[in-house]
Design a protein around this motif. Structure first.
Motif, short mmCIF file in Angstrom:
data_model
loop_
_atom_site.label_atom_id
_atom_site.label_comp_id
_atom_site.label_asym_id
_atom_site.label_seq_id
_atom_site.Cartn_x
_atom_site.Cartn_y
_atom_site.Cartn_z
N ASP A 123 31.16 -11.38 18.95
CA ASP A 123 30.14 -11.01 18.13
C ASP A 123 29.61 -11.46 17.63
OD1 ASP A 123 29.54 -8.97 20.48
OD2 ASP A 123 30.30 -7.40 17.60
N THR A 124 28.87 -11.96 17.17
CA THR A 124 28.41 -12.74 16.43
C THR A 124 28.70 -13.10 15.11
OG1 THR A 124 26.25 -14.10 17.43
CG2 THR A 124 26.18 -14.57 15.49
N THR A 125 29.58 -13.72 14.52
CA THR A 125 29.53 -13.55 12.67
C THR A 125 28.70 -13.95 12.11
OG1 THR A 125 32.43 -13.17 13.60
CG2 THR A 125 32.79 -13.24 11.43
N SER A 132 24.44 -7.35 15.99
CA SER A 132 25.70 -7.31 16.93
C SER A 132 25.12 -7.27 18.63
CB SER A 132 25.78 -6.02 15.66
OG SER A 132 24.35 -4.86 15.96
N HIS A 133 26.50 -6.84 18.98
CA HIS A 133 25.64 -6.97 20.48
C HIS A 133 26.22 -6.05 21.55
CE1 HIS A 133 24.88 -11.05 20.21
NE2 HIS A 133 26.53 -11.48 18.94
N ALA A 155 26.98 -8.84 25.22
CA ALA A 155 28.67 -8.92 24.39
C ALA A 155 29.72 -8.79 25.92
CB ALA A 155 28.51 -7.50 23.91
N LYS A 187 22.33 -9.84 9.57
CA LYS A 187 23.24 -9.23 10.70
C LYS A 187 23.22 -9.02 12.35
CE LYS A 187 25.24 -4.20 12.08
NZ LYS A 187 25.37 -2.95 10.79
N THR A 204 21.34 -7.47 22.20
CA THR A 204 21.44 -7.54 20.75
C THR A 204 20.56 -7.32 20.32
OG1 THR A 204 23.12 -9.44 22.21
CG2 THR A 204 22.07 -9.86 19.49
#
Length: 376
Positions: free
Chosen positions: A35-37, A47-48, A29, A45, A53
């Motif tokens: 972040d990957t949306t 998140s970073h 990040a 899901k 990750t």
């Protein structure tokens, strides 16, 4: 002079660290990548955090439960001390065993086909690059997906195994190895774009995050453009029947399945749209005839039906459907096109194909050509 030397050595050391992590550096990040949306997938899901990750896969069969958590850490980096509980995967994965051609095709789209070093159920693959790899030995045939050869897999030493999970799955001896099993539950998503968005997981695994985001954005935009064109039309919505009876059973998409959704987005009326199932419905011929005898179109995916004579030969009562009588049966020859390999991550192609059939006056064009009129 000594101060300048220290600064220079520090710069060189930082550069060397970056080089060692390669594309994996993009998974953190703190590299400026947001972040990957996830906008459409309900089971995924991503998140970073600094240095790793987290990928969480929801259990499709038990709402509110987690099927698997993966912690992706760049290769060459020391494992952070604060890692959450989960299966650690070193990225980018440069050697993978892949169970499905759906996923080898998606990896090719990402420019990461080189990571495909082994497959299962090799006899079902049709991609020329996979077939050439199997022939040359650059891709290993690891046997059937139900009982892959553990010896071949261990010789391959993959960084990950990509497979499609099923309810209460037992992966046998392969699950007892230390190789991360990536449970790709994309096929359980209820919407076409929900499934397509799983390319972002493959992007994270192979260090192709930006490529995955770009591909999905393009697919989503094309899909939405076509959907809106159809939705704005005042044309009537033709009713559509799918598939055929096989060994006394007729499997049709459930009303909440992504195939039912894509037909609705293509401007069709689906007889089982009110059903609440996300999977397939198992019906007999009589049930289908009673509900869809007057369907305007009939879509069939098959490799052995090439004419109305073939369709009647398969089951004589098929001739009782309106679509049969009016010659509005269309077949997707799965033996000669890449329908199954392409549409999961490119539903926009299938949407345009169907919309161009159901609403030819809207000017929607398709270069996919999955479904074609059945020969007289």
């Amino acid at each position: 002079m000594r101060k300048l030397l220290n600064i220079a050595l520090t710069v060189l050391l930082m550069a060397a660290m970056a080089a060692c992590t390669g594309r994996g550096a993009r998974l953190t990040a703190d590299d400026g990548t947001p972040d990957t949306t996830i906008t459409h997938a309900k089971l995924l899901k991503i998140s970073h955090a600094e240095g790793y990750t987290v990928v969480e896969v929801e259990n499709p069969w038990k709402q509110g439960e987690l099927l698997h958590r993966y912690v992706l850490v760049p290769s060459g980096w020391k494992l952070p001390g604060n890692l959450p509980q989960g299966t650690v995967v070193r990225t980018p994965v440069k050697c993978a065993l892949v169970y499905s051609e759906v996923h080898t095709s998606a990896l090719k789209d990402l420019g990461a086909f080189g990571a495909v070093k082994g497959v299962t159920d090799a006899q079902y693959f049709t991609d020329p690059d996979v077939l050439n790899g199997l022939k040359s030995g650059s891709i290993a045939d690891c046997g059937p997906s139900t009982t892959p050869s553990v010896e071949r897999v261990m010789e391959l030493k993959p960084g990950a195994i990509l497979l499609s999970p099923f309810q209460d799955a037992n992966y046998g001896h392969i699950a007892k190895t230390d190789i991360p099993l990536i449970e790709c539950a994309d096929y359980m998503e209820a919407t076409p774009l929900g499934r397509a968005e799983w390319i972002k997981l493959l992007g994270e695994l192979t260090g192709r995050r930006r490529e995955a985001d770009s591909i999905f954005s393009s697919v989503a935009a094309a899909y939405e453009k076509c959907r809106q064109t159809v939705a704005a039309s005042k044309e009537p919505r033709p009713s559509v029947l799918t598939e055929t009876v096989t060994s006394g059973v007729w499997y049709v998409p459930g009303g909440q399945s992504y195939m039912a959704r894509i037909m609705a987005d293509a401007g069709a009326s689906y007889p089982w749209a009110g059903d609440k199932s996300a999977g397939s419905l198992s019906l007999d011929f009589g049930q289908v005839l009673a509900k869809a005898q007057n369907a305007d179109y009939w879509l069939i995916k098959a490799f052995d039906i090439h004419s109305y004579a073939d369709l009647k030969k398969q089951y004589a009562l098929n001739a009782n459907f309106k679509a049969f009588k009016e010659h509005k049966v269309l077949v997707c020859d799965t033996g000669n096109n890449r329908f199954y390999q392409e549409f999961p991550f490119h539903p926009d192609r299938l949407l345009r194909d169907l919309a161009s059939i159901f609403h030819p006056n809207l000017g929607i064009t398709s270069d996919a050509g999955y479904f074609k009129p059945l020969a007289q």
